[in-house]
Design a protein around this motif. Structure first.
Motif, short mmCIF file in Angstrom:
data_model
loop_
_atom_site.label_atom_id
_atom_site.label_comp_id
_atom_site.label_asym_id
_atom_site.label_seq_id
_atom_site.Cartn_x
_atom_site.Cartn_y
_atom_site.Cartn_z
N GLY A 1 0.79 -1.22 0.00
CA GLY A 1 0.00 0.00 0.00
C GLY A 1 0.82 1.27 0.00
N SER A 2 2.09 1.17 0.41
CA SER A 2 2.88 2.40 0.64
C SER A 2 4.27 2.35 0.01
N PRO A 3 4.41 1.91 -1.23
CA PRO A 3 5.76 1.83 -1.82
C PRO A 3 6.43 3.20 -1.96
N LYS A 4 5.64 4.25 -2.24
CA LYS A 4 6.23 5.58 -2.39
C LYS A 4 6.84 6.06 -1.08
N PHE A 5 6.16 5.77 0.03
CA PHE A 5 6.68 6.23 1.32
C PHE A 5 8.01 5.56 1.63
N PHE A 6 8.12 4.26 1.36
CA PHE A 6 9.35 3.54 1.69
C PHE A 6 10.52 3.95 0.79
N ARG A 7 10.22 4.64 -0.30
CA ARG A 7 11.28 5.18 -1.16
C ARG A 7 11.54 6.66 -0.91
N SER A 8 10.79 7.26 0.02
CA SER A 8 10.87 8.70 0.22
C SER A 8 11.94 9.06 1.25
N HIS A 9 12.32 10.34 1.25
CA HIS A 9 13.30 10.82 2.23
C HIS A 9 12.73 10.80 3.64
N TRP A 10 11.39 10.93 3.75
CA TRP A 10 10.77 10.92 5.07
C TRP A 10 11.01 9.60 5.79
N TYR A 11 10.98 8.51 5.07
CA TYR A 11 11.20 7.20 5.68
C TYR A 11 12.57 7.14 6.33
N ASN A 12 13.58 7.60 5.63
CA ASN A 12 14.94 7.57 6.17
C ASN A 12 15.10 8.54 7.34
N ILE A 13 14.52 9.73 7.22
CA ILE A 13 14.63 10.71 8.30
C ILE A 13 13.97 10.20 9.57
N MET A 14 12.79 9.60 9.42
CA MET A 14 12.06 9.10 10.59
C MET A 14 12.81 7.95 11.25
N ARG A 15 13.40 7.09 10.47
CA ARG A 15 14.19 5.98 11.05
C ARG A 15 15.42 6.51 11.76
N GLU A 16 16.07 7.50 11.16
CA GLU A 16 17.27 8.09 11.78
C GLU A 16 16.93 8.77 13.10
N ALA A 17 15.67 9.24 13.23
CA ALA A 17 15.24 9.88 14.48
C ALA A 17 14.93 8.86 15.58
N GLY A 18 14.98 7.58 15.25
CA GLY A 18 14.74 6.55 16.24
C GLY A 18 13.35 5.94 16.19
N ILE A 19 12.57 6.26 15.16
CA ILE A 19 11.24 5.68 15.01
C ILE A 19 11.37 4.29 14.40
N ASP A 20 10.74 3.32 15.02
CA ASP A 20 10.79 1.94 14.54
C ASP A 20 9.68 1.73 13.53
N ILE A 21 10.02 1.75 12.25
CA ILE A 21 9.06 1.59 11.16
C ILE A 21 9.30 0.25 10.48
N ARG A 22 8.27 -0.55 10.35
CA ARG A 22 8.40 -1.86 9.70
C ARG A 22 7.43 -1.97 8.54
N GLN A 23 7.88 -2.68 7.50
CA GLN A 23 7.00 -3.01 6.38
C GLN A 23 6.22 -4.26 6.74
N ALA A 24 4.92 -4.18 6.66
CA ALA A 24 4.08 -5.35 6.91
C ALA A 24 3.87 -6.12 5.61
N LEU A 25 4.05 -7.45 5.69
CA LEU A 25 3.78 -8.32 4.54
C LEU A 25 4.57 -7.86 3.31
N GLU A 26 5.88 -7.78 3.50
CA GLU A 26 6.75 -7.22 2.45
C GLU A 26 6.56 -7.94 1.12
N VAL A 27 6.52 -7.15 0.06
CA VAL A 27 6.30 -7.66 -1.28
C VAL A 27 7.63 -7.80 -2.01
N ASN A 28 7.93 -9.00 -2.47
CA ASN A 28 9.04 -9.20 -3.40
C ASN A 28 8.79 -10.49 -4.18
N ALA A 29 9.52 -10.67 -5.25
CA ALA A 29 9.28 -11.78 -6.17
C ALA A 29 9.45 -13.13 -5.48
N PHE A 30 10.40 -13.23 -4.56
CA PHE A 30 10.69 -14.51 -3.90
C PHE A 30 9.51 -14.96 -3.04
#
Length: 484
Positions: free
Chosen positions: A183-212
């Motif tokens: 649902g949120s691929p744009k967010f996980f590629r955005s600068h906000w995702y990295n900034i929030m993680r660097e601030a100590g926020i624990d963000i996880r992808q639920a039900l990660e999508v990949n070919a495997f």
């Protein structure tokens, strides 16, 4: 050489026949609605090879081995936590009205989650009101924030939410955010995702999508809940994703998305936090139970009971559809439903029709324009039956009506993330609240009334005049019901 090719071709035909036969047997022996099985068989037979592939990808509810094992092992500890709620003062089953009492009994027997009293509720029906309220509560957070959403997309007031979360993390607030990967691929590629993680926020992808992972877990199984809890004292849930509608899907041609959220205080907040903890553990293996609620309530105050109803893989099967069915069955005067996606199961369809046929006013509000072409046409395939049964159907003209709500007899209501389609009722992680609060229900009914005033009714006479091509498209897309 020609004989060799003939042998290879014959072997291919036999191999494909054996494959189709084995998949057919698997479809037939799965215990589910006959219409769903027949729809899958049609797809498998009509679309060679691709139909079989689609069934392997989307045909069965497969959470994945690791998550399924976690969910199985979690039943005991979480059941014990919910069972403790039965002993607190906020649990007043003898004071519930008959309608909620039956829903309460169903939910406690299947999930151990009881209806709890002593809550306060605030209905928020505009994006500005919703997001500014969330920002204000985040700014007041002292210890923890838990959030989970299907879509998280930056832009507009969401940037202010992101900034408020970063500031909260910097002052020591523990923040856990679970966001659906698809649902949120744009967010996980955005600068906000990295900034929030660097601030100590624990963000996880639920039900990660990949070919495997395609070969080990159903790809379209999604985390569709919308939950925020702050300090285990304030919570939000409803239909709105973490998006600012002024900046979201502006090129989709459906208008602005229309949603509601419910702000809750009281013991139900801790139940919502426990649902978040469940989802977090299923995804990460980490256990973070919320604090146990302070369960005292004022004996002379209003009860404001709320029943939390979660559903999804690893949880009791079909619970939300059972609650919906029970609530609609109990209606004596009126049922008003809003949903953006309407592809009901056979059982739910029959309940809606029978309710209208016994003289109850049943109103169904759907968006005129939908972001899903498949759902838009599949929904229309049900209109003739519904209109014949006496159901009143309205098409909302002022955007994509995304609110998921049911008001029964203007006395109590259901509101949450659940669409009336097979995906929500059978597949995704969803959440709805059953609220037995007259003032809150009246407010939600007024919001629905505002939607109704911006909608066009569909008359039975006009609908019967639609052309042959329109009818054929309805039936064609109806075949894809199990994928919707």
């Amino acid at each position: 050489m020609e004989k060799f090719y003939q042998i290879v071709a014959l072997a291919g035909v036999i191999g494909y026949w054996l494959l189709v036969a084995s998949v057919t047997i698997r479809v037939v022996f799965k215990r589910r609605a006959v219409s769903v099985s027949l729809a899958w068989l049609m797809i498998i037979y009509i679309i060679p090879f691709v139909g079989v592939l689609l069934y392997f990808l989307f045909g069965e509810l497969n959470l994945g081995r690791k998550r399924a094992e976690r969910a199985q092992s979690m039943f005991g500890p979480y059941g014990d936590w919910f069972t403790q709620l039965h002993e607190c003062q906020a649990h007043q089953p003898n004071l519930l009205n008959l309608q909620l009492a039956q829903i309460h009994d169903l939910c406690t027997n299947r999930t151990a989650i009881p209806a709890l009293c002593g809550n306060t509720l605030s209905l928020q029906d505009t994006p500005d009101k919703i997001l500014r309220s969330i920002i204000e509560d985040i700014e007041q957070a002292q210890t923890n924030i838990r959030m989970e959403f299907y879509i998280w997309q930056s832009g507009g007031l969401i940037d202010s939410v992101n900034s408020a979360l970063i500031q909260a993390a910097k002052r020591g607030v523990n923040i856990q955010i679970l966001i659906d990967s698809a649902g949120s691929p744009k967010f996980f590629r955005s600068h906000w995702y990295n900034i929030m993680r660097e601030a100590g926020i624990d963000i996880r992808q639920a039900l990660e999508v990949n070919a495997f992972r395609v070969f080990f877990r159903r790809l379209d199984l999604r985390l569709h809940r919308k939950i925020i809890t702050i300090d285990d004292e304030v919570a939000y849930t409803g239909s709105m994703n973490m998006v600012d509608p002024e900046f979201f899907k502006k090129d989709a041609g459906v208008g602005e998305w229309i949603d509601v959220m419910v702000r809750v205080t009281g013991p139900t907040v801790n139940v919502l936090a426990a649902i978040h903890a469940w989802d977090w553990e299923v995804e990460t293996g980490e256990r973070h139970f919320p604090t146990f609620p302070v369960c005292t309530i004022e004996t002379n105050g209003a009860l404001h009971p709320i029943q939390v109803v979660p559903s999804g893989p690893g949880m009791p099967e079909n619970l939300i559809q059972q609650v919906l069915t029970l609530a609609i069955h109990q209606a004596k005067r009126s049922v008003r439903i809003t949903t953006p996606y309407f592809v009901p199961s056979d059982n739910l369809m029959q309940v809606i029709k029978m309710t209208a046929q016994r003289g109850v006013t049943v109103e169904l509000l759907l968006p005129k324009k939908n972001d899903s072409l498949l759902v838009n046409w599949a929904s229309k395939s049900f209109f003739s039956e519904l209109l014949e049964a006496g159901v009143h159907i309205y098409q909302f003209d002022a955007g994509l009506l995304h609110t998921k709500s049911v008001v029964i007899d203007q006395q109590y209501c259901l509101v949450g993330s659940v669409n009336l389609d097979m995906r929500s009722l059978w597949l995704n992680f969803e959440l709805t609240l059953v609220v037995d609060d007259y003032e809150f229900t009246k407010e939600l009914y007024w919001v629905q009334e505002n939607y109704l005033n911006q909608s066009t009714p569909i008359s039975k006479e006009r609908w019967e005049k639609r052309n042959f091509a329109h009818r054929m498209l309805e039936r064609l897309f109806y075949l894809f019901n199990p994928l919707l």
